[in-house]
Design an enzyme around this catalytic site. Sequence first.
Site, PDB file in Angstrom:
ATOM      1  N   ASP A  34      24.299 -11.931  -3.556  1.00 55.08           N
ATOM      2  CA  ASP A  34      23.179 -11.447  -3.672  1.00 55.08           C
ATOM      3  C   ASP A  34      22.301 -11.788  -2.419  1.00 55.08           C
ATOM      4  O   ASP A  34      22.818 -13.012  -1.688  1.00 55.08           O
ATOM      5  CB  ASP A  34      22.567 -11.668  -4.895  1.00 55.08           C
ATOM      6  CG  ASP A  34      21.635 -10.609  -5.218  1.00 55.08           C
ATOM      7  OD1 ASP A  34      21.724  -9.643  -6.146  1.00 55.08           O
ATOM      8  OD2 ASP A  34      20.113 -10.478  -4.652  1.00 55.08           O
ATOM      9  N   ARG A 152      30.381   6.959 -23.676  1.00 58.14           N
ATOM     10  CA  ARG A 152      29.007   7.514 -24.415  1.00 58.14           C
ATOM     11  C   ARG A 152      29.438   8.811 -25.062  1.00 58.14           C
ATOM     12  O   ARG A 152      28.974   8.763 -26.473  1.00 58.14           O
ATOM     13  CB  ARG A 152      28.005   7.788 -23.294  1.00 58.14           C
ATOM     14  CG  ARG A 152      27.413   6.418 -22.668  1.00 58.14           C
ATOM     15  CD  ARG A 152      26.426   6.748 -21.551  1.00 58.14           C
ATOM     16  NE  ARG A 152      25.599   5.382 -21.417  1.00 58.14           N
ATOM     17  CZ  ARG A 152      25.112   5.422 -20.074  1.00 58.14           C
ATOM     18  NH1 ARG A 152      25.303   6.400 -19.080  1.00 58.14           N
ATOM     19  NH2 ARG A 152      24.334   4.346 -20.072  1.00 58.14           N
ATOM     20  N   HIS A 176      27.697  12.286 -11.463  1.00 59.12           N
ATOM     21  CA  HIS A 176      27.003  11.356 -12.587  1.00 59.12           C
ATOM     22  C   HIS A 176      25.400  11.845 -12.349  1.00 59.12           C
ATOM     23  O   HIS A 176      24.776  10.948 -12.024  1.00 59.12           O
ATOM     24  CB  HIS A 176      27.127   9.903 -12.122  1.00 59.12           C
ATOM     25  CG  HIS A 176      26.547   9.121 -12.990  1.00 59.12           C
ATOM     26  ND1 HIS A 176      26.996   8.871 -14.343  1.00 59.12           N
ATOM     27  CD2 HIS A 176      25.747   7.924 -12.898  1.00 59.12           C
ATOM     28  CE1 HIS A 176      26.190   7.831 -14.896  1.00 59.12           C
ATOM     29  NE2 HIS A 176      25.532   7.164 -13.853  1.00 59.12           N
TER      30      HIS A 176
HETATM   31  P1  A3D Z   1      19.422  -4.974 -10.642  1.00 56.90           P
HETATM   32  O1  A3D Z   1      19.292  -5.741 -11.813  1.00 56.90           O
HETATM   33  O2  A3D Z   1      17.933  -4.656  -9.965  1.00 56.90           O
HETATM   34  O3  A3D Z   1      20.526  -5.699  -9.502  1.00 56.90           O
HETATM   35  C1  A3D Z   1      20.519  -5.272  -8.251  1.00 56.90           C
HETATM   36  C2  A3D Z   1      20.778  -6.387  -7.514  1.00 56.90           C
HETATM   37  O4  A3D Z   1      20.960  -5.887  -6.005  1.00 56.90           O
HETATM   38  C3  A3D Z   1      19.478  -7.312  -7.273  1.00 56.90           C
HETATM   39  O5  A3D Z   1      19.864  -8.380  -7.799  1.00 56.90           O
HETATM   40  C4  A3D Z   1      19.301  -7.371  -5.606  1.00 56.90           C
HETATM   41  O6  A3D Z   1      18.769  -8.736  -5.248  1.00 56.90           O
HETATM   42  C5  A3D Z   1      20.570  -6.944  -5.183  1.00 56.90           C
HETATM   43  N1  A3D Z   1      20.281  -6.433  -3.904  1.00 56.90           N
HETATM   44  C6  A3D Z   1      19.248  -5.787  -3.417  1.00 56.90           C
HETATM   45  N2  A3D Z   1      19.653  -5.433  -1.851  1.00 56.90           N
HETATM   46  C7  A3D Z   1      20.667  -6.017  -1.836  1.00 56.90           C
HETATM   47  C8  A3D Z   1      21.482  -5.954  -0.603  1.00 56.90           C
HETATM   48  N3  A3D Z   1      20.852  -5.411   0.668  1.00 56.90           N
HETATM   49  N4  A3D Z   1      22.682  -6.858  -0.646  1.00 56.90           N
HETATM   50  C9  A3D Z   1      23.062  -7.395  -1.668  1.00 56.90           C
HETATM   51  N5  A3D Z   1      22.416  -7.103  -2.821  1.00 56.90           N
HETATM   52  C10 A3D Z   1      21.156  -6.680  -2.817  1.00 56.90           C
HETATM   53  O7  A3D Z   1      20.103  -3.524 -11.027  1.00 56.90           O
HETATM   54  P2  A3D Z   1      21.293  -3.395 -11.884  1.00 56.90           P
HETATM   55  O8  A3D Z   1      22.361  -4.466 -11.913  1.00 56.90           O
HETATM   56  O9  A3D Z   1      20.918  -3.104 -13.138  1.00 56.90           O
HETATM   57  O10 A3D Z   1      21.787  -1.993 -11.381  1.00 56.90           O
HETATM   58  C11 A3D Z   1      22.508  -1.934 -10.028  1.00 56.90           C
HETATM   59  C12 A3D Z   1      22.532  -0.326  -9.711  1.00 56.90           C
HETATM   60  O11 A3D Z   1      23.711   0.322 -10.659  1.00 56.90           O
HETATM   61  C13 A3D Z   1      21.228   0.490  -9.735  1.00 56.90           C
HETATM   62  O12 A3D Z   1      21.403   1.211  -8.500  1.00 56.90           O
HETATM   63  C14 A3D Z   1      21.558   1.352 -10.948  1.00 56.90           C
HETATM   64  O13 A3D Z   1      20.989   2.622 -10.981  1.00 56.90           O
HETATM   65  C15 A3D Z   1      22.919   1.507 -11.148  1.00 56.90           C
HETATM   66  N6  A3D Z   1      23.705   1.943 -12.318  1.00 56.90           N
HETATM   67  C16 A3D Z   1      24.806   2.711 -12.067  1.00 56.90           C
HETATM   68  C17 A3D Z   1      25.255   3.139 -13.397  1.00 56.90           C
HETATM   69  C18 A3D Z   1      26.489   3.751 -13.321  1.00 56.90           C
HETATM   70  O14 A3D Z   1      26.993   3.898 -14.505  1.00 56.90           O
HETATM   71  C19 A3D Z   1      26.863   4.479 -12.263  1.00 56.90           C
HETATM   72  C20 A3D Z   1      24.860   2.421 -14.497  1.00 56.90           C
HETATM   73  C21 A3D Z   1      23.747   1.801 -14.551  1.00 56.90           C
HETATM   74  C22 A3D Z   1      23.036   1.313 -13.333  1.00 56.90           C
END
Ligand code: A3D
Length: 317
Positions: A34, A152, A176
């Site tokens: 990260d 789901r 999606h």
């Molecule tokens: P979150 O808990 O915000 O984690 C994202 C992480 O990415 C954070 O720790 C940030 O510090 C890190 N980050 C930001 N910029 C960078 C970078 N340049 N390089 C490396 N790391 C970085 O989010 P999350 O874990 O809840 O979700 C992550 C992503 O998954 C989001 O875009 C959601 O929309 C997506 N998502 C997808 C699904 C699918 O089923 C496709 C479901 C739920 C969430």
Amino acid sequence: MARKKISLIGGGQIGGVLAQLCALRELGDVVLFDIVEGLPQGKMLDIAEVGPVDGFDVELKGTNSYEDIKGSDIVIVTAGLPRKPGMSRDDLIEVNSKIMTQVSEGIKQYAPNSIVIVISNPLDAMVTLCQKITGFPYSRVIGQAGVLDSARFASFIAWELGVSVKDVTAMTLGGHGDDMVPLIRYASVNGIPVVELLERKYKDKAKAKEVMDAMVKRTRGAGGEVVALLKTGSAFYSPASSAIAMAESILKDQKRVLPTCAFLQGEFGVNGYYVGVPCVLGEKGIERIIEFALDAEEQAMMDKSVAAVKGLVDALK
Ligand code: A3D
């Protein structure tokens, strides 16, 4: 034989659960990357210290340096912002494209032989971008969405029919987004069509259709339902488990047939776009795309979903 190496880019909500699941299942050694200093190191230390309790023995490393992903067999990407209430996945495209560009360059440089599973949203566009920047073969850059959307759909069917979730098979295709395509005709309980079971339950075809339509609608909005409840982020347990199912099939060459965001070259009438379809996942990544006939209604839904994906991908340019 060397242990497998799994790198997780993004140490947020999904990244943390991914790391824990990899450890619990001893899928291999795990690196969590990260940009926030201390976050991945802290999470990995936290998970590692419970190895004696959970009985796993793998190496877990948190890092802010791409060098540490060298030699990865699989890279799972969750870097990027999640949705807030009222946002669509597509609203994330600008900010997450910048993040995905950086991440893909890191993967290209340090893990050139890896298979990449993207989870960041908007999923179909982020996978497209990741493949473009890494230049990896299409079979090695794939997206997770369909395993979760299908789970789901299957959950709602099981709850409606009062049967175990283990006995329900259901699949969604397409992008999606809100136009994803839950396949009603193929949803079954141990092979028995769900439509027939609903008709028997309600003794009324119209009512059965109404119930099925409501489940389809809930499936399409299921991510938003969780976002509205959490208020501060989106689903994270379920996308993590779903990506792990894909990673495990690849790492253990299981050849499971899982709905995967895959680059289509004519399959299902789609050419040149990443769209969710059933794929055989094995040691080479996507080993085969499973094609089958859609009826007119399903094809129309697929076309609508693909049109939405095209709009999103064209917005990348
Ligand atoms: P979150 O808990 O915000 O984690 C994202 C992480 O990415 C954070 O720790 C940030 O510090 C890190 N980050 C930001 N910029 C960078 C970078 N340049 N390089 C490396 N790391 C970085 O989010 P999350 O874990 O809840 O979700 C992550 C992503 O998954 C989001 O875009 C959601 O929309 C997506 N998502 C997808 C699904 C699918 O089923 C496709 C479901 C739920 C969430």
